[in-house]
Design a protein around this motif. Structure first.
Motif, mmCIF file in Angstrom:
data_model
loop_
_atom_site.group_PDB
_atom_site.id
_atom_site.type_symbol
_atom_site.label_atom_id
_atom_site.label_comp_id
_atom_site.label_asym_id
_atom_site.label_seq_id
_atom_site.Cartn_x
_atom_site.Cartn_y
_atom_site.Cartn_z
ATOM 1 N N THR A 168 -3.795 4.739 4.995
ATOM 2 C CA THR A 168 -4.570 3.648 4.394
ATOM 3 C C THR A 168 -3.916 2.309 4.698
ATOM 4 O O THR A 168 -4.596 1.321 5.001
ATOM 5 C CB THR A 168 -4.675 3.842 2.874
ATOM 6 O OG1 THR A 168 -5.342 5.085 2.604
ATOM 7 C CG2 THR A 168 -5.469 2.712 2.236
ATOM 8 N N THR A 171 -9.320 6.649 11.114
ATOM 9 C CA THR A 171 -10.032 7.638 10.304
ATOM 10 C C THR A 171 -9.956 9.019 10.949
ATOM 11 O O THR A 171 -9.760 10.033 10.257
ATOM 12 C CB THR A 171 -11.514 7.233 10.134
ATOM 13 O OG1 THR A 171 -11.584 5.947 9.512
ATOM 14 C CG2 THR A 171 -12.251 8.233 9.262
ATOM 15 N N ASP A 201 -10.587 1.125 13.254
ATOM 16 C CA ASP A 201 -10.765 1.824 11.990
ATOM 17 C C ASP A 201 -11.223 3.257 12.211
ATOM 18 O O ASP A 201 -10.753 4.180 11.543
ATOM 19 C CB ASP A 201 -11.773 1.072 11.123
ATOM 20 C CG ASP A 201 -11.871 1.645 9.716
ATOM 21 O OD1 ASP A 201 -10.930 1.443 8.931
ATOM 22 O OD2 ASP A 201 -12.879 2.309 9.410
ATOM 23 N N PHE A 216 -1.451 7.437 1.997
ATOM 24 C CA PHE A 216 -1.263 6.018 1.716
ATOM 25 C C PHE A 216 -0.746 5.277 2.948
ATOM 26 O O PHE A 216 -1.070 4.106 3.150
ATOM 27 C CB PHE A 216 -0.297 5.835 0.542
ATOM 28 C CG PHE A 216 -0.869 6.259 -0.780
ATOM 29 C CD1 PHE A 216 -1.530 5.347 -1.588
ATOM 30 C CD2 PHE A 216 -0.767 7.574 -1.199
ATOM 31 C CE1 PHE A 216 -2.059 5.742 -2.809
ATOM 32 C CE2 PHE A 216 -1.300 7.975 -2.413
ATOM 33 C CZ PHE A 216 -1.959 7.055 -3.216
ATOM 34 N N THR A 256 0.827 -1.218 0.000
ATOM 35 C CA THR A 256 0.000 0.000 0.000
ATOM 36 C C THR A 256 0.853 1.256 0.000
ATOM 37 O O THR A 256 0.626 2.187 -0.790
ATOM 38 C CB THR A 256 -0.923 -0.006 1.232
ATOM 39 O OG1 THR A 256 -1.688 -1.204 1.249
ATOM 40 C CG2 THR A 256 -1.864 1.186 1.190
ATOM 41 N N GLU A 308 -6.560 10.321 10.346
ATOM 42 C CA GLU A 308 -6.421 10.691 8.940
ATOM 43 C C GLU A 308 -6.970 12.091 8.677
ATOM 44 O O GLU A 308 -6.359 12.890 7.966
ATOM 45 C CB GLU A 308 -7.149 9.664 8.073
ATOM 46 C CG GLU A 308 -6.988 9.882 6.588
ATOM 47 C CD GLU A 308 -7.655 8.803 5.764
ATOM 48 O OE1 GLU A 308 -7.478 8.804 4.542
ATOM 49 O OE2 GLU A 308 -8.363 7.961 6.355
ATOM 50 N N ARG A 339 -4.810 1.262 8.202
ATOM 51 C CA ARG A 339 -6.159 0.682 8.272
ATOM 52 C C ARG A 339 -6.163 -0.756 7.760
ATOM 53 O O ARG A 339 -6.722 -1.660 8.386
ATOM 54 C CB ARG A 339 -7.137 1.531 7.458
ATOM 55 C CG ARG A 339 -7.352 2.933 8.002
ATOM 56 C CD ARG A 339 -8.275 3.748 7.133
ATOM 57 N NE ARG A 339 -9.652 3.282 7.241
ATOM 58 C CZ ARG A 339 -10.674 3.863 6.622
ATOM 59 N NH1 ARG A 339 -10.456 4.912 5.849
ATOM 60 N NH2 ARG A 339 -11.898 3.406 6.776
#
Length: 258
Positions: free
Chosen positions: A185, A245, A241, A182, A144, A248, A188
């Motif tokens: 991500t 988030t 998660d 990224f 990722t 993020e 996660r």
């Protein structure tokens, strides 16, 4: 005005979540009432009773504690090792040509296939479980983050070179900030991989843990405990998660993150 809109949006999301949960519970009750399926998919009331019983006795807390220790340990190890490898893959072609084929090869191997090798190497202690979770997290995050570094807008790099920026300045001031979404991500996906690998990791001979609890309950056909364990893992993953988030949105406020 904006605060009011955000407030209404938050209420709307909470209402949608409540409707979604209620619909799922109703569907669950309907499935559990079927003659052939009800012995496997037991009712929410039975799962709730199992949850209360295991919480009251303290056994569920022990399983959660030990599983979280393994998940977080494997995740952190995978996180800290995947970032430098991913940036090297994206930044240095020679390193990429040598290492990328092995990364692609290893990521096709299911972690459960490594159990005999891991047990022979690490025994059946905590390190064996952490190693299996690390394997899954590391490969997921490397791929990722590498894609993020590889796909950095070439215009940004060219603009930096116009201002006489050297490779180190371009890397730390252009590539790294552009790759942060990224990385998050990858976090996660890495956490999700750690949780989905947990049951396989605890096949290495764990006495406690959510995966062990599910396996032992399945052997004695205690489906209320099995479903309870599955739901607990799902809730933990959901909370992880949401935490990522939130981070993020804080760290990528310069983007339009929705």
């Amino acid at each position: 005005m904006n605060k009011l809109k955000l407030h209404h949006k938050g209420l709307y999301h909470m209402l949608c979540l409540a409707v979604s949960i209620a619909t799922a519970v109703i569907a669950w009750c309907a499935v559990s009432s079927m003659p052939d399926i009800g012995s496997v998919i037991v009712s929410p009331a039975q799962v709730w009773d199992a949850l209360v019983t295991n919480l009251s006795s303290g056994t569920l807390w022990i399983h959660i504690r030990d599983s979280l220790f393994r998940v977080i340990g494997g995740f952190l190890l995978g996180f800290f090792l995947s970032i430098p490898v991913a940036f090297l893959l994206g930044w240095y072609e020679g390193f990429r040509v040598i290492v990328e084929p092995w990364i692609q090869f290893l990521r096709t191997i299911p972690p459960i296939a490594l159990i005999p090798i891991v047990i022979a190497t690490f025994g059946i202690g905590t390190s064996a479980k952490v190693a299996i979770i690390f394997f899954a997290v590391f490969l997921t995050m490397v791929i990722t983050i590498y894609q993020g570094v590889k796909n950095v807008d070439a215009t940004l790099i060219k603009a930096a070179r116009v201002f006489d920026a050297n490779d180190a300045q371009i890397f730390f001031h252009v590539v790294v900030p552009a790759a942060i979404p990224f990385i998050l991500t990858g976090v996660r996906l890495g956490l999700a991989s750690a949780l989905t690998t947990l049951v396989a990791a605890e096949l290495t001979g764990a006495a406690t843990g959510l995966g062990t609890m599910i396996q032992q309950a399945g052997m004695y056909f205690k489906m209320d405990v099995v479903l309870m364990g599955i739901l607990v893992i799902g809730i933990i993953g959901f909370l992880f998660d949401k935490l990522v988030t939130f981070m993020e949105k804080r760290l990528t406020s310069w983007q339009e993150v929705k």
